[in-house]
Design a protein around this motif. Structure first.
Motif: not given
Length: 378
Positions: A188-209
């Motif tokens: 979460r810290a990574l996606t918040a600090s670097s919005p728009g990067e590739w890891f922000s596009l990881i689908p929800l099933p993966v990020t919510r596991v």
């Protein structure tokens, strides 16, 4: 004990968790109702956090499936039972939702109605829509069913995460939970600090596991004998405290570090609170102490919660299309009461006439085939 011995034990049913699940479904209901019948600002702000009921579902799903796991159930049987549990009700709810959310000639004023797309709807049929972050696809078919994509992914992983946990006992399971929480916060810290990067596009099933995995690890630790003295009220109060903080801190202390932290890590904080709540309620129940959530009324509603979740948004949008969005008022609680009663009635019909009978038939069919195969191979 060995892993096989642990899985051979028949674990007691924890009815209080079924009752608690109802309140998570109800909270999601209140969140969606605000689109149609908003309440005054502060009340709407609090109920606007209702989508976190889904977080509770994911954690509880991992807990229940691991708590009830048996060495006698093969992997193929596990998958089939999950299909039998979810898909029949889903497909009926989808067929009911399509006329509400789709049209060959959508009215621009009804922004929730989308043009008919057979390809997009096909993704909803097989529960693949949640792999897209495009809202038109993510919320396609029955909009609430995006969570089933996540659940299907979790089910696929469950046997493999179970094998990993099977090598652990209490200490290992707790370390596993700490690592998963750390990963969730770090991501979460990574996606918040670097919005728009590739890891922000990881689908929800993966990020919510991570939520599902935490529930699994908690259940396994408890199956291995862990019974910490965590009062149920501590976990339940922690959920309320996080929700209150999410509403009040950004509202009255906007721009400060506390507001930044609670808004950035809101889902992770709620996830930890859900783990504490499930732990506290489960430990209380297993110790033989009474729980209000284990009351027959709450358990009955909890049993309807899956069907309720599938139909509530569809019914609400029907009313929205007929009556239009209502002005914010406490009088809208009457709409809440009316649609709640209607949702429960429809959910009861879906549960009794679709979910239970079809699930039983599908499970019986698979069990019969498994028994025949066992006789042949024997």
């Amino acid at each position: 004990m060995t892993t096989t011995e642990i899985l051979s034990q028949r674990m007691p049913r924890i009815d209080a968790l079924t009752g608690l699940r109802w309140y998570a479904a109800f909270f999601v209901f209140t969140f969606h109702m605000l689109v149609f019948a908003p309440l005054p600002p502060l009340a709407s702000a609090f109920l606007g956090e209702g989508f976190y009921g889904v977080t509770f579902f994911f954690v509880l799903s991992g807990f229940v499936l691991t708590w009830s796991a048996s060495a006698k159930v093969s992997q193929s049987t596990f998958y089939w039972r999950r299909f039998a549990r979810v898909w029949p009700s889903h497909i009926v709810a989808l067929l009911v939702a399509i006329p509400v959310f789709y049209s060959f000639d959508p009215n621009p004023a009804q922004t929730w109605v989308k043009p008919v797309s057979l390809g997009v709807l096909a993704l909803s049929v097989v529960l693949l829509q949640g792999w897209s972050l495009n809202p038109t696809i993510l919320f396609s078919g029955n909009p609430a069913a995006w969570t089933l994509t996540c659940e299907a992914f979790f089910y696929a992983l469950h046997p493999y995460i179970s094998r990993l946990l099977g090598r652990m006992r209490v200490r290992g399971s707790l370390i596993f939970m700490i690592v998963v929480v750390a990963i969730a916060f770090a991501f979460r810290a990574l996606t918040a600090s670097s919005p728009g990067e590739w890891f922000s596009l990881i689908p929800l099933p993966v990020t919510r596991v991570t939520e599902f995995a935490l529930g699994m690890a908690l259940a396994w630790a408890m199956r291995c004998g862990w019974r910490p003295r965590v009062p149920a009220w501590v976990g339940l109060t922690s959920i309320v405290a996080v929700l209150v903080a999410l509403v009040l801190i950004p509202r009255y202390r906007a721009g400060g570090i506390p507001a930044l932290l609670v808004t950035t890590f809101s889902n992770e904080l709620i996830t930890v609170a859900c783990v504490l709540a499930i732990l506290g309620v489960a430990v209380r129940s297993l110790s033989g102490r009474p729980s209000v959530f284990a009351h027959r009324f709450h358990v009955r509603l909890g049993e309807l919660s899956f069907a309720f979740y599938l139909v509530h948004a569809t019914i609400m949008y029907v009313f929205l299309s007929i009556f239009g969005s209502q002005p914010a008022s406490w009088l809208n609680l009457l709409w809440f009461a009316l649609l709640l009663a209607l949702d429960i009635a429809v959910a009861a019909a879906l549960h009794h006439f679709v979910q239970r009978p079809i699930e039983k038939r599908l499970r019986r069919w698979k069990d019969t085939r498994a028994n025949r195969s066992a006789l042949v191979s024997g």
